[in-house]
Design an enzyme around this catalytic site. Structure first.
Site, mmCIF file in Angstrom:
data_model
loop_
_atom_site.group_PDB
_atom_site.id
_atom_site.type_symbol
_atom_site.label_atom_id
_atom_site.label_comp_id
_atom_site.label_asym_id
_atom_site.label_seq_id
_atom_site.Cartn_x
_atom_site.Cartn_y
_atom_site.Cartn_z
ATOM 1 C CG HIS A 1 -0.240 -0.059 2.524
ATOM 2 N ND1 HIS A 1 0.232 1.051 3.174
ATOM 3 C CD2 HIS A 1 0.066 -1.107 3.316
ATOM 4 C CE1 HIS A 1 0.792 0.701 4.305
ATOM 5 N NE2 HIS A 1 0.713 -0.611 4.426
ATOM 6 C CG ASP A 2 -0.359 4.264 1.176
ATOM 7 O OD1 ASP A 2 -1.254 4.925 0.629
ATOM 8 O OD2 ASP A 2 -0.559 3.588 2.209
ATOM 9 N N GLY B 1 4.770 -1.249 2.652
ATOM 10 C CA GLY B 1 4.037 -0.006 2.447
ATOM 11 C C GLY B 1 4.928 1.218 2.420
#
Length: 266
Positions: free
Chosen positions: A126-127, A144
């Site tokens: 994520h991200d 992440g």
């Protein structure tokens, strides 16, 4: 649902209402396309792949069997907020690879550039922000919030710690754990990754001029053996006003904002 008339959708595939399927797309048997997915022109989703979430895939990207693209983050803080995954053009997402959407706390978007290769079992957390022409070999993983520059190669079975930055043109050896930032054009290897020189093979293959390679070598030696802390050495390099854009890349990277420390030359 908006399916271009030139798209080919196998009868056994599931394309949920709301999906946008571009010109010349092909969706193979038993694949699933979610309601907030947009596929650009010429995208191919092969059999048994899942593309879901608020996900946009750029033109001519290929998604291979059993890949999972756009699922929710593997983050215990994630509370169901609406976040995105944006993938550029001409990427190859091989069998079993996983790419997740972002989180509210991380900016809300995971982004992948153009012309990347994610080999079997690769993971983009994520991200993460992934540049162009990045190669992630089999079963390598980005945690992440990682930031990966253009032309980076990550070897098989390697892991990149959350919030780590890897500068453009760097190479990470196989079976390596990277816990700190890696300078542009750096070479990292070993079970607990260490900065072990420059990616000279990549520089030469990329057609970088001998003058720039020599300048990078000199800059690396100064970073490795100069007096003071690592960032102090980089500041001295900045004051030298070099003509090499490659050296400037290294200096700007070291002096830039980061949530991690650096892998430094041994």
């Amino acid at each position: 649902m908006a399916i271009d008339p030139t798209a080919e959708i196998h009868p056994s595939a599931i394309v949920e209402a709301g999906a946008v399927i571009g010109a010349g797309c092909r969706v193979g048997p038993f694949s699933v396309i979610g309601p907030e997915v947009t596929l650009g022109a010429g995208v191919e989703v092969k059999s048994h792949a899942v593309v879901t979430g608020w996900t946009e895939i750029g033109d001519e990207t290929q998604v291979f069997p059993f890949a999972s693209v756009g699922e929710v983050p593997q983050d215990l803080k994630f509370a169901g907020e609406r976040t995105r995954l944006v993938i550029g053009r001409r990427n190859r997402i091989r069998e079993g690879a996983t790419l997740n959407t972002g989180t509210e706390g991380g900016g809300g978007i995971t982004r992948v550039g153009d012309d990347c290769l994610f080999m079997t079992g690769a993971h983009v957390g994520h991200d993460a922000q992934v540049g162009d022409r990045v190669i992630m070999a089999n079963d390598s993983a980005l945690a992440g919030h990682c930031i990966i520059g253009d032309n980076v190669i990550i070897g098989g079975l390697s892991g990149i710690h959350q919030f780590v930055r890897i500068g453009r043109g760097a190479i990470i050896g196989a079976v390596t754990m990277v816990t700190n930032d890696v300078i542009p054009y750096g070479l990292v290897q070993g079970p607990r990754g260490r900065l072990d020189g420059l990616n000279l093979v990549g520089l030469k293959r990329g057609g970088v001029a001998k003058e720039d390679i020599s300048a990078l070598r000199a800059a690396y030696q100064e970073l490795a053996q100069g007096e003071g802390a690592f960032q102090e050495r980089a500041r001295r390099l900045a004051e030298e006003d070099t003509d090499s854009a490659y050296v400037r890349d290294v200096v700007e990277f070291v002096l830039g904002a980061s949530d991690r420390s650096f892998l430094t030359p041994g």
